[in-house]
Scaffold this active site. Structure first.
Site, short mmCIF file in Angstrom:
data_model
loop_
_atom_site.label_atom_id
_atom_site.label_comp_id
_atom_site.label_asym_id
_atom_site.label_seq_id
_atom_site.Cartn_x
_atom_site.Cartn_y
_atom_site.Cartn_z
CG HIS A 1 -3.94 3.13 0.39
ND1 HIS A 1 -3.25 1.85 0.61
CD2 HIS A 1 -2.88 4.00 -0.12
CE1 HIS A 1 -2.14 1.94 0.60
NE2 HIS A 1 -1.64 3.10 0.07
CG HIS B 1 1.41 4.96 3.79
ND1 HIS B 1 0.36 4.37 4.16
CD2 HIS B 1 1.81 5.12 2.54
CE1 HIS B 1 -0.15 3.75 3.00
NE2 HIS B 1 0.70 4.32 2.08
CD GLU C 1 0.97 1.44 -1.73
OE1 GLU C 1 1.15 2.38 -0.64
OE2 GLU C 1 0.32 1.68 -2.37
#
Lengths: 286, 112
Positions: free
Chosen positions: A12, A59, A240
């Site tokens: 991403h 984030h 992640e």
């Protein structure tokens, strides 16, 4: 009953959003990455999902360290896209599906996953970029969305085994929803990368290839890895991969790989993509 | 958390407490209004968040390794770097002591 049509696991990286905003998809740097998504979009056209359940890590747009949940489930009528501080374009809100959210929340808590619930939620690049990769001409996309956040900002992160089990519980929750909905699971993040410290720029192709293979055929094998192991082998942000594990958990025991791609580098990151479908049950012979 | 990975700081509770005010300031940079306020009067903006002297000095020097040492988390620090138009490759180069071109070449090399 709702049906899970399959899962897409994808990187991403923020720079993807800028590349799309600036029309760089066919530039030599970007083409090897973006070309990998054509097959995913073809599959999506036949899978025809009504809903995308997006498992991602915030984030520092929606959550700060004052109040940081390990697992959080969106339960909002819509999810806003806001400035993250470094110039990514913003978009209109993504449509939610609160009745499905609450069913998922109730089922998860029943299965001992005591999640935080969010009736307002800002989604960042980890949610937006995968949606834009899958539906580049449609922002917002032609599906309802259900964001599910897993903390990777502050350690301790949830264990790999817990993330796989969380995904399994999400899968059971979705499949027990009464409406006829076709649900796509999206797990976003990774693969190996490290942004911080003297080891910035660390990438581990061998580790990524092992993870991608195990995600398909033996996700349980990855639960032998501690979060500390993943930081060491995949970089600080390589953690992640737990989003991929959760997404994989939402599928059945046996899956077929429809498509996969892997490319180094996109920005500081090794970029990966998998498209997975539940394997059809073999017909019984009498 | 065991901090035994070279060139790596695992952002755990200890770091999160140490860096709380610094990270809180950087989190505020999600908003353009706050980024502009920082640029207009850096001293006043930092004073609002009661940074330690070490954190204030690291912000003044725009030094990412020093900011991490002072408890900064890279996700929030990236928003600080964004004020100056710095990408993760720019800050990667700064942290590794490489030129940006060399840093990018090092990344590309890992794909070969």
């Amino acid at each position: 009953m709702a049906t899970i049509v399959g899962a897409v696991t994808t990187s991403h990286i923020p720079a993807i959003g800028n590349a799309m905003a600036n029309g760089l998809q066919h530039e030599p740097y970007w083409a090897p990455f973006f070309d990998g998504y054509e097959r995913a979009r073809e599959w999506l056209a036949t899978a025809r999902p009504d809903v995308a359940v997006v498992i991602y890590n915030d984030h520092g747009l929606n959550f700060f360290l004052d109040n940081l949940p390990t697992f959080a489930v969106g339960a909002a009528p819509e999810y806003s896209v806001e400035d993250e501080g470094w110039g990514l374009p913003t978009f209109p809100p993504y449509r939610g599906i609160p009745e499905l959210s609450w069913h998922v929340i109730e089922t998860l808590v029943e299965q001992d996953f005591d999640v935080a619930t969010c009736q307002e939620m800002r989604v960042d690049h980890a949610f937006v970029n995968p949606m834009r990769l899958l539906w580049p001409d449609r922002t917002p996309p032609p599906v309802a969305t259900l964001p599910i956040h897993i903390n990777t900002v502050q350690h301790p992160l949830p264990k790999t085994s817990r993330c796989l089990a969380f995904g399994r519980a999400i899968g059971q929750a979705l499949e027990s929803f009464d409406d006829e909905l076709r649900v796509l699971i999206v797990g976003t993040g990774g693969l190996s990368h490290q942004l911080d410290g003297q080891r910035a720029g660390f990438i581990n192709k061998e580790f990524d290839e092992m993870c991608m293979a195990k995600i398909i055929d033996d996700p349980g094998a990855l639960t032998a890895l501690s979060i500390h192991d993943i930081v060491k082998l995949g970089g600080t942000q390589g953690t992640e991969i737990i989003m991929w594990l959760a997404a994989r958990g939402a599928l059945g025991d046996r899956v077929d790989k429809i498509h996969g791609s892997y490319h180094i580098p996109v920005s500081n990151t090794a970029a990966g993509l998998l498209v997975l479908e539940n394997r059809a049950q073999p017909a019984l012979w009498y | 958390m065991v901090q035994d990975i070279p060139g790596t700081t695992i952002f755990d509770g200890h770091e999160a407490m140490k860096g709380y005010r610094l990270n809180k300031m950087c989190y505020s940079f999600n908003s353009k209004e706050n980024r502009d306020a920082f640029l207009a009067d850096e001293d006043a903006y930092c004073a609002r968040f009661e940074l330690t002297d070490v954190q204030r000095d690291a912000i003044r020097r725009r030094n990412v390794l020093a900011l991490i040492e002072a408890g900064g988390n890279i996700y929030y620090l990236a928003k600080f770097a964004g004020i100056f138009g710095l990408s993760v490759q720019d800050i990667g180069a700064q942290q590794t002591g490489m030129s940006v071109d060399d840093f990018k070449a090092m990344l590309a090399e890992q794909g070969r």
